[in-house]
Design a protein around this motif. Structure first.
Motif, PDB file in Angstrom:
ATOM      1  N   THR A  26      -6.939   2.484  -0.746  1.00  0.00           N
ATOM      2  CA  THR A  26      -5.723   1.870  -0.224  1.00  0.00           C
ATOM      3  C   THR A  26      -5.646   2.070   1.284  1.00  0.00           C
ATOM      4  O   THR A  26      -6.410   2.839   1.874  1.00  0.00           O
ATOM      5  N   ARG A  46      -3.409  -5.598  -6.863  1.00  0.00           N
ATOM      6  CA  ARG A  46      -3.153  -4.166  -6.674  1.00  0.00           C
ATOM      7  C   ARG A  46      -1.807  -3.756  -7.271  1.00  0.00           C
ATOM      8  O   ARG A  46      -1.694  -2.701  -7.902  1.00  0.00           O
ATOM      9  N   GLN A  74      -8.330  -2.722   5.323  1.00  0.00           N
ATOM     10  CA  GLN A  74      -8.967  -2.099   4.181  1.00  0.00           C
ATOM     11  C   GLN A  74     -10.311  -1.530   4.629  1.00  0.00           C
ATOM     12  O   GLN A  74     -11.144  -2.235   5.194  1.00  0.00           O
ATOM     13  N   SER A 104      -2.662  -8.257  -2.590  1.00  0.00           N
ATOM     14  CA  SER A 104      -1.448  -7.559  -3.023  1.00  0.00           C
ATOM     15  C   SER A 104      -1.190  -7.744  -4.508  1.00  0.00           C
ATOM     16  O   SER A 104      -0.836  -6.794  -5.220  1.00  0.00           O
ATOM     17  N   ASN A 122       0.823  -1.209   0.000  1.00  0.00           N
ATOM     18  CA  ASN A 122       0.000   0.000   0.000  1.00  0.00           C
ATOM     19  C   ASN A 122       0.859   1.262   0.000  1.00  0.00           C
ATOM     20  O   ASN A 122       0.524   2.245  -0.665  1.00  0.00           O
TER      21      ASN A 122
END
Length: 456
Positions: free
Chosen positions: A145, A41, A139, A38, A15
């Motif tokens: 994020t 993203r 989250q 992860s 993040n």
């Protein structure tokens, strides 16, 4: 700026990498395993590693810095190469501080409630159209994020007391140097790092010492361990105690009371009323009016996996919660039982963390699940292997919890079968873990529970 993340797949690490990419930095990274969320993203933002594993060739002299994640080892070849080249190596909390030197830093510390208090503050600031940066450990709905780094003048940070990195053994929350701080409670955790309660509690005194001079600390004045730390601390900051925010509960709904006005809440439990007062104190310090705070709390639905409602009907509610330490477990079980006093409670806890699986710590759980009508403990046997701990049997667990009603499982399929055979009319189900119950589909369990049909 050119930055390389070693162990980029960690929740905070990936993040932060995304936040800095959005800020215009050139980001690269590595890891030996990357799972969801992860993976998606990192791919979305174009910073997924070309190949998994460690490669010293990734570390070139033109890098401005390396960010080191806790998952990496001290002999990581990329770390060794960076040290050989004299490239600055930061832990992610160190780099968060570097990015927020000119901001007003709000740091939420404590053994429990950190994520929820931080989430409440972020929710209120967002509703009030106040620009802010943040670092939070879950989250949140309405936030893409878990990290935001911009030119905002305020940053709100969830201050974890665990270690910063493999080469920096300081607790993370010591590195942020808060202007405004919170200590929500102190209950021994992380036995692998802090072998005694005294050593663990000491870290909170050091957190206070790390705050900026003339800063403000809000602390839970009803927590004896917190009060002991406060009384022994001589730092030149303002220390203000708080208790639970004023409220009333009727028909399974909790209402905030603000004079003659009431605000219905989605969240409940005494621990959340303490969390809300901490959030109120911080928001007031940041200039939010009482009225706007109460209005915003009416739409706050909680942080992910914190008393999250999975399914319900007129007779049954199913919740999941991140609770895993003794204090969190006790507070969560009590909250559900008190919110629904006319319903029985089936409470299931997975022992998953290093501390909870350590027999020297297990006795801390005594009495923590006593408010449940059907208390259940689950351990995935593979977790012992992964953490290189010696397995123990149900007699050890039952003796530690001190509850002769306790039911023990070490097989998730048998646990699932047991849960499917309960008649849930007039009962609630609470599922608590920082793990995943051996891969059990909790949404499917919840849906089945809320539409329960007894097996023949």
């Amino acid at each position: 700026m050119r930055l390389h993340f070693i162990a980029i797949a960690g929740s905070a690490m990936h993040n932060l990498a995304i936040a800095l990419k959005l800020k215009g930095y050139e980001i690269s990274g590595s890891d030996d395993a990357i799972v969801e969320p992860s993976s998606s993203r990192l791919k979305k933002h174009g910073i997924y590693p070309d190949e998994l594993g460690w490669n010293a060739e990734r570390i070139q002299p033109n890098l401005d810095a390396v960010i080191l994640g806790m998952h990496a080892r001290v002999d990581n070849p990329e770390l060794l190469r960076a040290q050989e080249l004299g490239i600055k190596v930061y832990s992610y909390p160190e780099y968060i501080f570097e990015q927020s030197r000119d901001k007003q830093r709000v740091v939420i510390g404590g053994s429990h409630g950190k994520t929820t208090i931080t989430s409440m503050i972020l929710h209120v600031l967002q509703k009030c159209d106040i620009d802010f940066d943040y670092l939070v450990g879950a989250q949140l709905a309405g936030f893409e994020t878990m990290v935001r780094i911009t030119d905002a003048k305020v940053i709100v940070i969830e201050g974890d007391e665990y270690l910063a990195s493999p080469i920096d053994r300081r607790p993370k929350f010591h590195l942020y140097h808060a202007h405004i701080g919170v200590i929500s409670g102190i209950a021994w955790d992380h036995i692998n790092v802090f072998p005694t309660f005294e050593n663990y509690a000491e870290q909170f005194g050091l957190f206070i010492d790390s705050m900026e001079p003339r800063g403000t600390l809000f602390f839970n004045q009803d927590d004896e361990a917190v009060k002991a730390v406060i009384n022994n601390n001589q730092s030149n900051i303002q220390k203000i105690g708080y208790s639970a925010i004023e409220s009333v509960t009727r028909n399974g709904v909790t209402y905030l009371q603000n004079g003659n006005e009431e605000t219905a809440l989605h969240v409940f439990g005494e621990h959340n009323l303490y969390n809300m007062q901490a959030a109120f104190s911080v928001c007031e310090k940041l200039g939010v009016s009482n009225q706007r705070f109460y209005e915003a709390m009416g739409s706050f639905k909680g942080a992910s996996r914190r008393l999250e409602l999975l399914a319900s009907n007129e007779n049954t509610s199913v919740y999941k919660d991140f609770a895993h330490s003794p204090s969190k477990l006790k507070a969560t079980v009590q909250a559900v039982k008190r919110q629904f006093p006319d319903r029985e409670l089936v409470a299931v806890i997975e022992l998953h963390t290093f501390s909870s699986l350590n027999p020297d710590f297990l006795g801390e759980y005594k009495g923590s699940i006593d408010h449940a009508d059907i208390p259940v403990v689950y351990i995935n046997q593979k977790t012992f292997e992964q953490k290189k701990l010696t397995p123990y049997d149900e007699d050890i667990v039952k003796a530690a919890f001190g509850n002769n009603k306790l039911i023990f499982f070490n097989n998730c399929e048998i646990l699932d079968e047991f849960l499917s055979c309960i008649n849930y009319k007039g009962k609630n189900l609470l599922l608590m873990s920082s793990g995943n119950f051996g891969g059990l589909d909790l949404d499917a369990v919840a849906k089945r529970t809320a539409h329960y049909t007894p097996k023949n």
